[in-house]
Write an enzyme that holds these catalytic residues in place. Sequence first.
Site, PDB file in Angstrom:
ATOM      1  N   ARG A   1      20.868  17.890  -2.097  1.00  0.00           N
ATOM      2  CA  ARG A   1      21.130  16.396  -2.265  1.00  0.00           C
ATOM      3  C   ARG A   1      21.584  15.877  -3.653  1.00  0.00           C
ATOM      4  O   ARG A   1      21.113  15.451  -4.338  1.00  0.00           O
ATOM      5  CB  ARG A   1      19.561  15.747  -2.146  1.00  0.00           C
TER       6      ARG A   1
ATOM      7  N   LYS B   1      10.895   1.204   4.899  1.00  0.00           N
ATOM      8  CA  LYS B   1      10.960   1.794   3.561  1.00  0.00           C
ATOM      9  C   LYS B   1      12.421   2.160   2.822  1.00  0.00           C
ATOM     10  O   LYS B   1      12.379   1.807   1.618  1.00  0.00           O
ATOM     11  CB  LYS B   1      10.564   3.349   3.815  1.00  0.00           C
ATOM     12  N   ASN B   2      13.287   2.215   3.699  1.00  0.00           N
ATOM     13  CA  ASN B   2      14.367   2.527   3.091  1.00  0.00           C
ATOM     14  C   ASN B   2      15.335   1.241   2.895  1.00  0.00           C
ATOM     15  O   ASN B   2      16.553   1.133   2.287  1.00  0.00           O
ATOM     16  CB  ASN B   2      15.426   3.474   3.876  1.00  0.00           C
TER      17      ASN B   2
ATOM     18  N   ARG C   1       4.079   9.056   2.544  1.00  0.00           N
ATOM     19  CA  ARG C   1       5.322   8.338   1.970  1.00  0.00           C
ATOM     20  C   ARG C   1       5.836   7.420   2.669  1.00  0.00           C
ATOM     21  O   ARG C   1       6.416   6.449   2.388  1.00  0.00           O
ATOM     22  CB  ARG C   1       6.024   9.551   1.374  1.00  0.00           C
TER      23      ARG C   1
ATOM     24  N   ASP D   1      16.912  10.777  10.120  1.00  0.00           N
ATOM     25  CA  ASP D   1      15.495  10.862   9.993  1.00  0.00           C
ATOM     26  C   ASP D   1      14.731  10.950  11.315  1.00  0.00           C
ATOM     27  O   ASP D   1      13.464  11.127  11.262  1.00  0.00           O
ATOM     28  CB  ASP D   1      15.119   9.436   9.315  1.00  0.00           C
TER      29      ASP D   1
ATOM     30  N   CYS E   1      15.527  18.429  -2.697  1.00  0.00           N
ATOM     31  CA  CYS E   1      14.329  18.287  -2.300  1.00  0.00           C
ATOM     32  C   CYS E   1      14.126  18.955  -0.996  1.00  0.00           C
ATOM     33  O   CYS E   1      14.769  19.937  -0.648  1.00  0.00           O
ATOM     34  CB  CYS E   1      13.932  16.733  -1.802  1.00  0.00           C
TER      35      CYS E   1
HETATM   36  C1  EPZ Z   1      18.956   7.917   2.467  1.00  0.00           C
HETATM   37  O1  EPZ Z   1      18.953   8.942   1.746  1.00  0.00           O
HETATM   38  C2  EPZ Z   1      17.537   7.750   3.138  1.00  0.00           C
HETATM   39  N1  EPZ Z   1      16.519   7.398   1.945  1.00  0.00           N
HETATM   40  C3  EPZ Z   1      17.113   8.814   3.721  1.00  0.00           C
HETATM   41  O2  EPZ Z   1      15.911   8.705   4.505  1.00  0.00           O
HETATM   42  C4  EPZ Z   1      18.277   9.241   4.993  1.00  0.00           C
HETATM   43  O3  EPZ Z   1      17.843  10.282   5.700  1.00  0.00           O
HETATM   44  C5  EPZ Z   1      19.691   9.126   4.393  1.00  0.00           C
HETATM   45  O4  EPZ Z   1      19.729   7.891   3.492  1.00  0.00           O
HETATM   46  C6  EPZ Z   1      20.850   9.089   5.576  1.00  0.00           C
HETATM   47  O5  EPZ Z   1      20.547   8.079   6.399  1.00  0.00           O
HETATM   48  C7  EPZ Z   1      16.564   6.428   1.468  1.00  0.00           C
HETATM   49  O6  EPZ Z   1      17.187   5.453   1.977  1.00  0.00           O
HETATM   50  C8  EPZ Z   1      15.534   5.970   0.468  1.00  0.00           C
HETATM   51  P1  EPZ Z   1      22.884   9.897   1.674  1.00  0.00           P
HETATM   52  P2  EPZ Z   1      20.288   9.273   0.915  1.00  0.00           P
HETATM   53  O7  EPZ Z   1      23.428   9.744   0.332  1.00  0.00           O
HETATM   54  O8  EPZ Z   1      20.960   8.033   0.029  1.00  0.00           O
HETATM   55  C9  EPZ Z   1      25.055  13.891   0.834  1.00  0.00           C
HETATM   56  C10 EPZ Z   1      13.793   9.354   4.852  1.00  0.00           C
HETATM   57  O9  EPZ Z   1      13.098  10.406   5.488  1.00  0.00           O
HETATM   58  N2  EPZ Z   1      25.511  13.351  -0.370  1.00  0.00           N
HETATM   59  O10 EPZ Z   1      23.634   9.163   2.797  1.00  0.00           O
HETATM   60  O11 EPZ Z   1      19.934  10.162  -0.099  1.00  0.00           O
HETATM   61  C11 EPZ Z   1      23.586  14.241   0.926  1.00  0.00           C
HETATM   62  O12 EPZ Z   1      23.419  15.494   0.222  1.00  0.00           O
HETATM   63  C12 EPZ Z   1      14.861   9.602   3.858  1.00  0.00           C
HETATM   64  O13 EPZ Z   1      13.312   8.006   4.917  1.00  0.00           O
HETATM   65  C13 EPZ Z   1      26.383  14.165  -1.476  1.00  0.00           C
HETATM   66  O14 EPZ Z   1      26.761  15.270  -0.708  1.00  0.00           O
HETATM   67  O15 EPZ Z   1      21.359   9.680   1.899  1.00  0.00           O
HETATM   68  C14 EPZ Z   1      23.383  14.446   2.257  1.00  0.00           C
HETATM   69  O16 EPZ Z   1      23.639  15.588   3.138  1.00  0.00           O
HETATM   70  C15 EPZ Z   1      15.154  11.016   3.880  1.00  0.00           C
HETATM   71  N3  EPZ Z   1      26.686  13.491  -2.415  1.00  0.00           N
HETATM   72  C16 EPZ Z   1      24.377  13.175   3.014  1.00  0.00           C
HETATM   73  O17 EPZ Z   1      25.317  13.106   1.918  1.00  0.00           O
HETATM   74  C17 EPZ Z   1      26.169  12.548  -2.786  1.00  0.00           C
HETATM   75  O18 EPZ Z   1      26.703  11.780  -3.923  1.00  0.00           O
HETATM   76  C18 EPZ Z   1      23.628  12.134   3.227  1.00  0.00           C
HETATM   77  O19 EPZ Z   1      22.877  11.628   2.028  1.00  0.00           O
HETATM   78  C19 EPZ Z   1      25.186  11.716  -1.985  1.00  0.00           C
HETATM   79  C20 EPZ Z   1      24.794  12.393  -0.875  1.00  0.00           C
END
Ligand code: EPZ
Length: 422
Positions: free
Chosen positions: A123, A22-23, A401, A307, A118
């Site tokens: 996020r 998915k990711n 999802r 995850d 969410c």
């Molecule tokens: C991706 O989300 C995945 N989703 C998530 O999977 C996964 O948990 C996550 O990466 C971490 O591995 C997809 O790939 C579609 P991040 P993403 O940006 O890109 C903070 C699932 O269950 N952050 O690495 O949103 C954020 O709030 C989903 O399949 C900021 O602070 O993850 C979080 O605490 C859930 N500012 C942390 O970083 C930003 O600008 C990690 O977020 C961006 C992120």
Amino acid sequence: MEKYVIRGGNKLEGTVRIGGSKNSILPILAAVLLNKSSDEIILTNVPRIRDVVKMVDILRSLGARITWSGKDMAIQTDNLTGYAVDEKLMREMRSTVFLMGALLGRFGQVCISHPGGCAIGQRPIELHLKGLMALGAQLKEQHGYIYASCSRLTGADIHLDYPSVGATENIIMASVYARGTTTINNAAKEPEIVDLQNILNKMGAKIRGAGTDQIRIKGVTQLHGAEFGVIPDRIVAGTMMMAAAATGGDIVLENVIPGHLEAVTSKLREASVQIREENDRLRIHAPPRLKAVEFVRTLPYPGFPTDLQAPMTAALSRAKGTSMIVENVFDSRFKHVGELTRMGAQIVVTTDNRTAIVHGVEKLTGAVIKAPDLRAGAALVIAGLAAEGETIVEGLQHIDRGYENLEGDLARLGADIRRVKV
Ligand code: EPZ
């Protein structure tokens, strides 16, 4: 509405094949929008999950022509009609924020509705926006929308405060047509980013370094068609490993990349699960009761994946001893704990909502529980498989999802699980 009816206590046994990631497919579906040529992009091993259905709807709303049969998808994006993503479509899936990079790279402008938070935390997306501004984008945020524009983006050296997966992907896509070279330092190293690099390079992009913390993108002027197979979903694979671990099972997973699951394999071995790696297969043989592990700490890849924190918490809730689960990635990802305690689990979450202390119990008892989000939902199913008696899991729209056919895969392994209409 639908729900799962699970009768716990069966050991999982047998073989199951893991589907596409998915990711990986979600950012790839954004990246194909960069292709201005009339060539087709052919994708294989595409998982049939709700998030992909939504992403296909978004691409079609922008003018893409998509045929999707089984696990294969053909996409043409030479006649895109717009760069503004439909707000209703965006609201349901926050990860669509990486459409910004692709549409900004393609059109020099993009309008999306602010993805908002969410169930697992606020996020924020400031790392995405700072990256796009570093490339020259002008941003305007008003009335819940973000509008970004730049006639031609210029390569830049960008340092990410945090190795954000989505921000790394967004900046890669925005940089594909930028003038000059972009370097992303402290980039996320997830396998899904390597997949994104690989398909874009097959389409004619010039990207190096994905999988390390420094990624370089040399701007090009055009892309062309490509055929590409999506990597297996390491989180679905890990979920099945936890289900086997929680039920004293003995299963084989096919179509996995063991190297993507090192942290999970190592942690389950610590919990006294036997795991054998064989090319694209994993054999998981669990004892009747797991041993508690001192620490599970979620971290960016290659650390233990956030995850799989909820599924691991569910598996350890019946272990012998106490385990400490530290969630370092998201700020509110213990929504499953309340439901697990209703099944007899003894778990305390610290006031900073970052650590769960799991006192393993001899048995869990079935209950009516509700999935609060995608991975917490998978955790509740795992708990139901390990519990005595009947468990009803509601909220399947979250689980659908990210899992193509969770009940089918588990039933094939001998679980007593049915999906029924409410
Ligand atoms: C991706 O989300 C995945 N989703 C998530 O999977 C996964 O948990 C996550 O990466 C971490 O591995 C997809 O790939 C579609 P991040 P993403 O940006 O890109 C903070 C699932 O269950 N952050 O690495 O949103 C954020 O709030 C989903 O399949 C900021 O602070 O993850 C979080 O605490 C859930 N500012 C942390 O970083 C930003 O600008 C990690 O977020 C961006 C992120």
